[in-house]
Design an enzyme around this catalytic site. Structure first.
Site, mmCIF file in Angstrom:
data_model
loop_
_atom_site.group_PDB
_atom_site.id
_atom_site.type_symbol
_atom_site.label_atom_id
_atom_site.label_comp_id
_atom_site.label_asym_id
_atom_site.label_seq_id
_atom_site.Cartn_x
_atom_site.Cartn_y
_atom_site.Cartn_z
ATOM 1 N N LYS A 288 3.550 -9.765 3.730
ATOM 2 C CA LYS A 288 3.602 -10.148 2.316
ATOM 3 C C LYS A 288 4.403 -9.095 1.570
ATOM 4 C CE LYS A 288 0.622 -11.249 -1.626
ATOM 5 N NZ LYS A 288 -0.782 -11.452 -2.055
ATOM 6 N N GLY B 248 -3.701 -18.015 -7.119
ATOM 7 C CA GLY B 248 -4.715 -17.036 -7.476
ATOM 8 C C GLY B 248 -5.111 -17.159 -8.938
ATOM 9 N N ILE C 35 5.383 -13.641 -3.638
ATOM 10 C CA ILE C 35 5.415 -12.218 -3.880
ATOM 11 C C ILE C 35 4.021 -11.672 -4.179
ATOM 12 C CG2 ILE C 35 7.785 -12.177 -4.778
ATOM 13 C CD1 ILE C 35 6.637 -12.297 -7.625
ATOM 14 N N CYS D 143 0.856 -1.179 0.000
ATOM 15 C CA CYS D 143 0.000 0.000 0.000
ATOM 16 C C CYS D 143 0.886 1.221 0.000
ATOM 17 C CB CYS D 143 -0.856 0.037 1.263
ATOM 18 S SG CYS D 143 -1.987 -1.330 1.343
HETATM 19 C C1 LIG Z 1 -7.593 -9.318 -8.904
HETATM 20 C C2 LIG Z 1 -6.505 -9.438 -7.889
HETATM 21 C C3 LIG Z 1 -6.692 -8.929 -6.622
HETATM 22 C C4 LIG Z 1 -5.700 -9.017 -5.660
HETATM 23 N N1 LIG Z 1 -5.920 -8.511 -4.418
HETATM 24 C C5 LIG Z 1 -4.960 -8.631 -3.451
HETATM 25 C C6 LIG Z 1 -5.177 -8.162 -2.143
HETATM 26 O O1 LIG Z 1 -6.219 -7.641 -1.800
HETATM 27 N N2 LIG Z 1 -4.183 -8.316 -1.224
HETATM 28 C C7 LIG Z 1 -2.988 -8.912 -1.549
HETATM 29 O O2 LIG Z 1 -2.117 -9.041 -0.684
HETATM 30 N N3 LIG Z 1 -2.760 -9.383 -2.796
HETATM 31 C C8 LIG Z 1 -3.706 -9.247 -3.752
HETATM 32 N N4 LIG Z 1 -3.470 -9.739 -5.015
HETATM 33 C C9 LIG Z 1 -2.198 -10.407 -5.299
HETATM 34 C C10 LIG Z 1 -2.337 -11.918 -5.122
HETATM 35 O O3 LIG Z 1 -2.648 -12.267 -3.801
HETATM 36 C C11 LIG Z 1 -1.034 -12.630 -5.525
HETATM 37 O O4 LIG Z 1 0.039 -12.141 -4.755
HETATM 38 C C12 LIG Z 1 -0.706 -12.451 -6.993
HETATM 39 O O5 LIG Z 1 -1.889 -12.476 -7.777
HETATM 40 C C13 LIG Z 1 0.265 -13.506 -7.517
HETATM 41 O O6 LIG Z 1 -0.279 -14.795 -7.437
HETATM 42 P P1 LIG Z 1 -0.948 -15.547 -8.718
HETATM 43 O O7 LIG Z 1 0.025 -15.448 -9.827
HETATM 44 O O8 LIG Z 1 -1.211 -16.941 -8.240
HETATM 45 O O9 LIG Z 1 -2.211 -14.816 -9.007
HETATM 46 C C14 LIG Z 1 -4.467 -9.631 -5.989
HETATM 47 C C15 LIG Z 1 -4.274 -10.135 -7.279
HETATM 48 C C16 LIG Z 1 -5.266 -10.046 -8.231
HETATM 49 C C17 LIG Z 1 -5.016 -10.580 -9.607
#
Ligand SMILES: Cc1cc2nc3c(=O)[nH]c(=O)nc-3n(C[C@H](O)[C@H](O)[C@H](O)COP(=O)(O)O)c2cc1C
Ligand SMILES: Cc1cc2nc3c(=O)[nH]c(=O)nc-3n(C[C@H](O)[C@H](O)[C@H](O)COP(=O)(O)OP(=O)(O)OC[C@H]3O[C@@H](n4cnc5c(N)ncnc54)[C@H](O)[C@@H]3O)c2cc1C
Ligand SMILES: Cc1cc2nc3c(=O)[nH]c(=O)nc-3n(C[C@H](O)[C@H](O)[C@H](O)COP(=O)(O)OP(=O)(O)OC[C@H]3O[C@@H](n4cnc5c(N)ncnc54)[C@H](O)[C@@H]3O)c2cc1C
Ligand SMILES: Cc1cc2nc3c(=O)[nH]c(=O)nc-3n(C[C@H](O)[C@H](O)[C@H](O)COP(=O)(O)O)c2cc1C
Ligand code: FES
Ligand code: FES
Lengths: 302, 258, 302, 258
Positions: A163, A263, A189, A128
């Site tokens: 994180k 995710g 990450i 943030c």
């Molecule tokens: C639509 C979306 C919303 C996300 N919202 C958050 C969040 O609120 N808090 C957070 O720590 N990470 C958030 N992330 C990051 C994910 O938790 C994660 O770190 C990132 O997507 C990488 O993982 P992945 O490749 O499996 O998606 C968000 C990612 C996406 C795509």
């Protein structure tokens, strides 16, 4: 059969996959569903002190190598969110509460409130904007990572997992700062800062112009981050970024992660992805002669 | 390749004083009831049902808030972005269908009305609107079978709400199924009616959406996602719902009354 | 028809595509071939003062979203390399000489030598370990970027284009440092630090363990970098990272780049990729109502 | 999915005192003359011709430097990484073929010798080696057609270099084409011979490789890439080459004599 159970800072997991924050975790119903679909745990949407609408649409763009998003942290605020956590827990879900705030006090206040809902651990979303840091993220300021972690640790008695952001020169330094602040584990990450442009419209594809890149594109960046971090800290690490198969998960585990979060892969493989990853991990581990997940953690450092 | 296609608007048809159809060619399929995410550049990206499924696709949009109002000023040649189609489709389940549409809800149902008729079903449509000028797709519904009208102000057809009209039609003849789209309280009434008669019913829901592809949780309804499990839900699903007809989520994810 | 000619700091290009450093540019024969296949210019392999063998194999791994490499800067050294540049130029190629060294003096010496071969510009590959900087790259140290650029500028009279690393918190600051050092243009981005593990062998996939990620995975990171840089500097920018189509190229151009470099896409589309990108750009530009490339530069900032 | 497959070695066959065949199952095709990039974990990744093309693939490796020496200590069950197959293949161009192999060069040609015979061509193979014990794949070549031997030390077949043997065979009968693989100077002699007779000839070249997929330029030969345009080049291509038989590139890209 390979034993997939694992444990992170005292949080026991039936398998090492977790739902990553921001995916199907704004509501208790969806978190319950994801847990029932096989995730070892679910991490909540990052929740702050007040409700927040997030950015206008378009907020999500599918690219060839991943997903670009700028949802802008929509969340109902920590007070309303109790209902959602309770609903997920009623379905048996292991819930980790992700929190954010504008300063260390807010982080601590939200985390303290969240901890009263019965979550098993707190994840600190440090990506943030940091008020003092002139537009940098908290996760781009080592002292802030240490101090925010410490303030949260002081007010909760469950494990705290900061994180980290990959948008830094040397992520391992930030992990060290978190460990100094008393972190019980590290999540790495978050998304990479990125942008897509729609040339036909001569403008950025996201309403917010900039966004965060996730999915297959960032897996090699995340694996490297976890590998680097594990060379520098003793606390457990949770790997996240582009995990979509058991093989991907094992890249993180062998780089040193104790568990992974998933995710973007929900898009390509559906909610079955958690069970499928677990099954694929089990068979790869077996082939490689391992009996359990902990045996495989960090073996690529040898 | 990105999933978004940028398409020029080929034709713009004013359907009612507040509702307009936008036609374009897109490299996309589409089944009756499915929707697109429609990017109105510089304004918003919104879910919109496919109201025309042929080679030249169409969406039919009510001028409602900022973005749809901005779209109302677009002219032929202007470009929008579309991705999809997403979601499930209306399913034909028997020889006769009662379709109950309210307001711009007809945009989501008209393709199903036409497709079911073409598949040989008898389709009776009850179209409701506030006033005669706002009636949507009455000619297309009429061409596809039988068509009845209800307006709140009685300016055309029977005066009153369309569920009342639907009740009469259900009393008059036996249908194999009911489909409905419109304001949620209207749909809740239609679903109740159909279930009281023991008829299968499908309702197409509207929820605030961000991703449209089942990952962001913005469109949650109980433990379902309107974009992914829906937008069309069966009466059985909706009867079990704690939220249908009662709550929706606002942009922050808070539960608010419908 | 859209005019694809463009110009960067006085270097005229028949079209805005260049061969990226490190691809088919260790030998003059290959550079000639790439130019003949349609590239607007070719950037040489990064050449240093001495011959260098690079890292042992495996040096290159194809991943689902890109390419991971740790070739380790193999090159025949600037003296031997004259032969290669001359051979490429004999075939009419516009050649930009990429150089590296261990300190500013070495950069300057290699650049000075390279400039005598008749190259049209010098590209500074700053992604080398920086002796003073305790293991950071030169491109991760703003003062070094400024000073190295200045030292090279002092000894050559052709344009100098520092090439920046994305492995930093805020790449635009480094572009500003380069501009302060007298750079005539900026090249962005080099590869992202990354790692892949082969779980079946329990070890990193590259002999060097770590490597650099290129290809589609990094395009959104590169586009963002170029967009950010163009908000902060006046000099032209050359975009690189995951360009594989005319549409990709236009993302960079609309983000503010004056030209693009293409590397990894040669894998998927072959050497025809330069001509194809040019053709695709022309038709997209025409559809969008542009008559030339310069008109489209930076329009996404509006 | 990554392009590299990790495969356990199923069978290891000592072919000569210095040369060993490694068999494995891999989800990959392969044409005669194509090669794999073979990862010998912790040592190196090297190009190796496919010496066996069936369901159970094989490579045949000379114990030469560090990595191939390490491989010589591998036992069944040990794993290697393979990617490919890469490169072009030997082409049959007429009813009769003279195949001229030197040393481990037979590993690149044996699949072509067998394939051509199976396609009905008369295949005469001239196999050369330093000494009798080092002769590679003589049984397979013999089974595929006629086989002649030359050894430097005269321990088996005619004494002397294999190009001299090839010259005799070319004088004895007329062939439709010549194929060759072995040390580069040997191949240069064979290419010359064939071209003097006006025969089409294909030679499989070896160069230091990094990527194997046409991007790194390590394997450059004039303006060609051995991994991508080759490894098999025609006599016409080689006659025009400034580098064939004269120069190769070392690991730094410097031109050094062959
Ligand atoms: C639509 C979306 C919303 C996300 N919202 C958050 C969040 O609120 N808090 C957070 O720590 N990470 C958030 N992330 C990051 C994910 O938790 C994660 O770190 C990132 O997507 C990488 O993982 P992945 O490749 O499996 O998606 C968000 C990612 C996406 C795509
Ligand atoms: C599956 C589906 C199909 C739809 N099909 C049609 C259709 O064919 N024709 C039609 O006119 N409308 C349709 N809608 C509704 C439409 O998407 C918008 O809700 C409406 O047009 C809002 O317009 P606005 O942005 O101008 O209003 P705003 O002033 O932005 O918002 C007014 C209200 O609209 C709703 N809304 C705004 N943004 C969204 C969003 N991203 N997703 C869902 N609701 C939103 C909210 O309830 C909001 O309070 C459909 C919705 C869904 C979910
Ligand atoms: C297309 C092709 C097919 C080949 N097929 C076979 C085969 O079937 N059987 C066989 O025994 N050998 C084959 N080779 C040669 C083989 O790849 C190696 O050159 C050799 O085995 C070197 O082994 P080493 O690493 O143990 O020696 P090292 O001590 O590492 O090197 C000795 C020499 O080997 C060569 N070499 C080393 N690494 C490479 C490399 N990555 N690429 C190419 N040459 C290299 C160099 O000339 C070096 O000087 C082939 C080469 C090519 C290009
Ligand atoms: C095999 C390989 C070798 C490279 N060598 C160099 C180099 O010598 N100097 C340099 O500045 N960049 C080098 N790069 C980086 C590229 O020039 C480019 O910045 C990067 O690959 C991103 O572009 P792409 O996605 O089009 O490949 C290399 C990249 C690869 C994959
Ligand atoms: S709109 Fe994102 S889950 Fe439905
Ligand atoms: S080995 Fe890389 S180009 Fe041939």
């Amino acid at each position: 059969m390979v034993d997939l159970r694992t444990e992170i800072a005292g949080v026991a997991l039936r398998n090492p996959t977790m739902l990553a924050s921001g995916f199907l975790d704004e509501t208790g119903g969806s978190m319950a569903r994801v847990y029932q679909a096989g995730a070892g745990a679910v991490v909540t949407k990052s929740v702050g002190p007040q409700p927040r609408e997030g950015y206008p649409n378009p907020t999500i763009v599918e690219l060839d190598a991943g997903l670009l998003n700028a949802v802008g942290l929509p969340n109902p605020g920590v007070i309303e969110y109790e209902h959602e956590v309770k609903r997920a827990q009623a379905a048996g879900a292991v819930v980790i509460g992700s929190v954010y705030g504008k300063d260390a006090d807010e982080y601590a206040a939200v985390a303290a409130k969240m901890s009263t809902y019965g979550v098993q651990a707190i994840e600190l979303n440090l990506s943030c904007p940091h008020a003092k840091g002139l537009g940098t993220e908290i996760a781009q300021d080592e002292a802030a990572v240490r101090d925010f972690t410490r303030e949260v640790k002081d007010v909760v008695d469950i494990p705290v997992f900061p994180k980290l952001s990959p948008n830094v020169q040397d992520i391992a330094k930030f992990a060290v700062a978190a460990e100094e602040g008393g972190a019980d584990g590290i999540v790495a990450i978050n998304t990479m800062k990125a942008m897509a442009i729609t040339p036909e419209l001569k403008m950025p594809s996201l309403a917010n112009r900039f966004g965060g890149l996730s999915g297959p594109a960032i897996r090699p960046i995340g694996v490297r981050a976890v590998y680097d971090i594990c060379e520098k800290v003793q606390i457990p690490v949770i790997g996240v970024g582009g995990v979509g198969s058991g093989r991907d998960a094992l890249e993180y585990i062998m780089a040193g992660a104790s568990a992974v979060q998933v995710g973007t892969a929900i898009l390509s493989r559906g909610l079955g992805v958690f069970n499928e990853i677990a099954r694929e991990m089990a068979s790869l581990l077996e082939e490689a002669g391992f009996q359990s997940v902990p045996e495989a953690i960090g073996v690529a450092h040898a | 390749m990105p999933r978004i296609q940028v398409v020029p608007l080929l034709e713009i048809v004013r359907e009612t004083p507040t509702t307009t159809t936008y036609r374009f060619r897109g490299d996309l399929g589409g089944k009756p009831g499915q929707f697109l995410m429609v990017w109105i550049p510089r304004y918003d990206e919104l879910p919109m049902a496919l109201s025309h499924l042929g080679a030249v696709k169409g969406i039919t949009v009510r001028d409602y808030g900022d973005a749809t109002h901005a779209l109302a000023a677009f002219t032929a040649g202007d470009r929008i972005g579309v991705r999809g189609p997403y979601g499930n489709a209306f399913q034909l389940e028997g020889p006769s269908v009662l379709a109950v549409g309210g307001g711009s809800g007809m945009a989501s149902m008209i393709a199903a009305i036409e497709a079911f008729a073409q598949q040989g079903a008898r389709v009776v449509t009850a179209v409701g609107a506030r006033t005669a000028a706002e009636l949507l797709f009455v000619e297309r519904a009429n061409a596809a079978g039988e068509m009845h009208i209800a307006t709140d102000d009685g300016s055309r057809g029977s005066a009153g709400f369309v569920p009342t009209l639907a009740e009469k039609l259900l009393a008059r003849e036996s249908f194999a199924q009911v489909i409905t789209c419109g304001p949620e309280r209207m749909m809740a009434a239609v679903v109740d009616l159909a279930r009281q008669k023991g008829l299968p019913v499908q309702a197409s829901l509207e929820r605030y959406m961000k991703c449209g592809i089942g990952i962001c949780d913005a469109c949650a309804l109980d433990d379902k996602l309107v974009c992914w499990d829906g937008p069309i839900f069966t009466g059985d699903q909706l009867a079990k719902s704690e939220e249908f007809g009662r709550y929706r989520r606002d942009k922050s994810g808070r539960r608010v009354p419908v």
